[in-house]
Design a protein around this motif. Structure first.
Motif, short mmCIF file in Angstrom:
data_model
loop_
_atom_site.label_atom_id
_atom_site.label_comp_id
_atom_site.label_asym_id
_atom_site.label_seq_id
_atom_site.Cartn_x
_atom_site.Cartn_y
_atom_site.Cartn_z
N THR A 91 0.83 -1.21 0.00
CA THR A 91 0.00 0.00 0.00
C THR A 91 0.86 1.26 0.00
O THR A 91 0.38 2.34 -0.32
N GLU A 92 2.13 1.10 0.35
CA GLU A 92 3.03 2.26 0.32
C GLU A 92 3.77 2.37 -1.01
O GLU A 92 4.47 3.35 -1.25
N ALA A 93 3.58 1.36 -1.88
CA ALA A 93 4.31 1.37 -3.15
C ALA A 93 3.76 2.41 -4.12
O ALA A 93 4.49 2.92 -4.96
N HIS A 94 2.48 2.70 -4.01
CA HIS A 94 1.87 3.70 -4.89
C HIS A 94 0.64 4.27 -4.20
O HIS A 94 -0.12 3.52 -3.57
N GLU A 95 0.45 5.57 -4.37
CA GLU A 95 -0.66 6.23 -3.70
C GLU A 95 -2.01 5.70 -4.15
O GLU A 95 -3.00 5.77 -3.42
N ARG A 96 -2.07 5.15 -5.35
CA ARG A 96 -3.35 4.66 -5.86
C ARG A 96 -3.83 3.40 -5.13
O ARG A 96 -5.00 3.04 -5.23
N ILE A 97 -2.94 2.70 -4.47
CA ILE A 97 -3.32 1.46 -3.78
C ILE A 97 -3.94 1.80 -2.43
O ILE A 97 -3.28 2.34 -1.55
N ASN A 98 -5.22 1.48 -2.29
CA ASN A 98 -5.93 1.76 -1.04
C ASN A 98 -5.77 0.66 0.00
O ASN A 98 -5.67 0.94 1.19
N ALA A 99 -5.83 -0.57 -0.45
CA ALA A 99 -5.81 -1.68 0.50
C ALA A 99 -5.38 -2.96 -0.21
O ALA A 99 -5.42 -3.04 -1.44
N VAL A 100 -4.98 -3.94 0.58
CA VAL A 100 -4.54 -5.22 0.04
C VAL A 100 -5.12 -6.35 0.88
O VAL A 100 -5.24 -6.23 2.09
N GLY A 101 -5.52 -7.42 0.22
CA GLY A 101 -6.06 -8.58 0.94
C GLY A 101 -4.97 -9.53 1.36
O GLY A 101 -3.77 -9.25 1.25
N ASN A 102 -5.40 -10.69 1.83
CA ASN A 102 -4.44 -11.71 2.27
C ASN A 102 -3.85 -12.45 1.08
O ASN A 102 -4.49 -12.57 0.03
N ALA A 103 -2.66 -12.97 1.28
CA ALA A 103 -2.00 -13.74 0.23
C ALA A 103 -2.49 -15.19 0.27
O ALA A 103 -2.71 -15.76 1.34
N GLU A 104 -2.64 -15.78 -0.92
CA GLU A 104 -2.91 -17.21 -1.04
C GLU A 104 -1.71 -17.84 -1.73
O GLU A 104 -1.31 -17.40 -2.81
N LEU A 105 -1.15 -18.86 -1.10
CA LEU A 105 0.05 -19.50 -1.63
C LEU A 105 -0.28 -20.88 -2.19
O LEU A 105 -0.99 -21.65 -1.55
N THR A 106 0.26 -21.17 -3.38
CA THR A 106 0.04 -22.47 -4.00
C THR A 106 1.32 -22.96 -4.64
O THR A 106 2.02 -22.17 -5.30
#
Lengths: 194, 111
Positions: free
Chosen positions: B72-87
């Motif tokens: 979310t700090e990488a670009h101002e346009r990013i408001n939020a991020v969900g959880n990661a799913e690993l496969t």
């Protein structure tokens, strides 16, 4: 005003990987006058809030005064309440001190046999009121809720499950400041002038 | 911006398709879905980690998942991020392995 989709905004938390979006300080601390400037150091930064976000509930209780013909000729304000609710899903000493009062939270440093221990003594008493600021963003737009004098209480149950974070449900009853106001909403549309 | 962020966090090359000349490990970043409701966009990202060993893939996948809140700090346009799913997607004919990390973003794409 004409419809404009760009004015449809969301309330995402304005937080970094290390600094949360909920902040509090002693009642009387100067509130921010804009929605963007970083808060000074006297504001304690809270941790993660649940995905339910933050809810502001405003209720204006009114009573209608009818005339002889029973039509309403005037509406009077009977009561006003403002309440902000949210849940911390991060457990730390600062949050617990805000919720239960600093005198009820004891932190013992880690030793060679145990980690840092936080002890909370819970009883029939309220923690001190605090000023709160909620920082939100939508792209380059910023939104702030500022509460000059809010009484925090634990709202609801504390549930302990293997697959859920321990969630501290907080309710803030919004009291008045010296100007008789309880809640300030600040919105910066991000469109700066040349 | 997700491609750049991935390369920065993992310190490996990242592209939107497998590069013919790339040496493993490298990342392939793609949009895998998600609705657009202008001015908001909710993309689902897939980051494939092409690695020489299964352990390397797993390590990089967890490293990316752990760093995900910082996107979310990488670009101002990013408001939020969900959880990661690993496969773990399986192995390649030459012995390599692919791990995949999926996550959702909430962004503002206002012009």
């Amino acid at each position: 005003m004409a419809i404009d989709a760009t004015n449809v905004i969301v309330g995402a938390p304005d937080q970094s990987a290390t600094v949360g979006a909920v902040n509090w300080a002693a009642v009387g601390t100067t509130l921010p006058t804009d929605a963007r400037t970083a808060l000074p150091s006297e504001w304690t930064k809270g941790g993660y809030v649940s995905s339910d976000g933050v809810t502001l509930s405003i209720e204006q209780g009114t009573t209608s005064i009818p005339d002889w013909s029973l039509g309403t000729v005037r509406t009077l304000l009977e009561d006003f309440t403002g309440t902000v609710t949210f849940s911390f899903i991060q457990t730390d000493a600062d949050t617990l001190k805000m919720l239960f009062g600093a005198s009820n939270v004891t932190v013992t440093a880690a030793t060679s046999t145990a980690g840092e221990i936080i002890k909370v003594a819970i009883g029939p008493e309220l923690a001190p009121s605090q000023a709160f600021v909620f920082n939100m963003k939508d792209g380059n737009q910023r939104v702030r809720l500022a509460l000059p004098n809010a009484q925090p209480t634990i709202d609801g149950e504390l549930v302990f499950r293997a697959n859920e974070p321990i969630s501290w449900s907080v309710s803030l009853d919004c009291g008045q400041d010296a100007n008789g106001k309880c809640i300030y909403f600040l919105y910066d549309d991000g469109a700066v002038s040349a | 911006m997700v491609r750049e962020w991935t390369a920065s966090v993992l310190s490996i090359p990242a592209a939107t398709y497998p590069q013919a000349s790339a040496q493993r490990p490298y990342a392939v970043v793609n949009r895998a879905g998600g609705p657009v409701d202008y001015p908001h966009d909710y993309p689902r990202y897939s980051v494939q980690l092409w690695c020489d060993t299964d352990a390397q893939g797993e390590t990089l996948a967890y490293q990316l998942a752990k760093a995900l809140p910082s996107i979310t700090e990488a670009h101002e346009r990013i408001n939020a991020v969900g959880n990661a799913e690993l496969t773990q997607l399986g192995y390649l004919e030459d012995g390599g392995f692919i791990w995949q990390v999926n996550f959702d973003l909430a962004t503002n794409i206002r012009d």
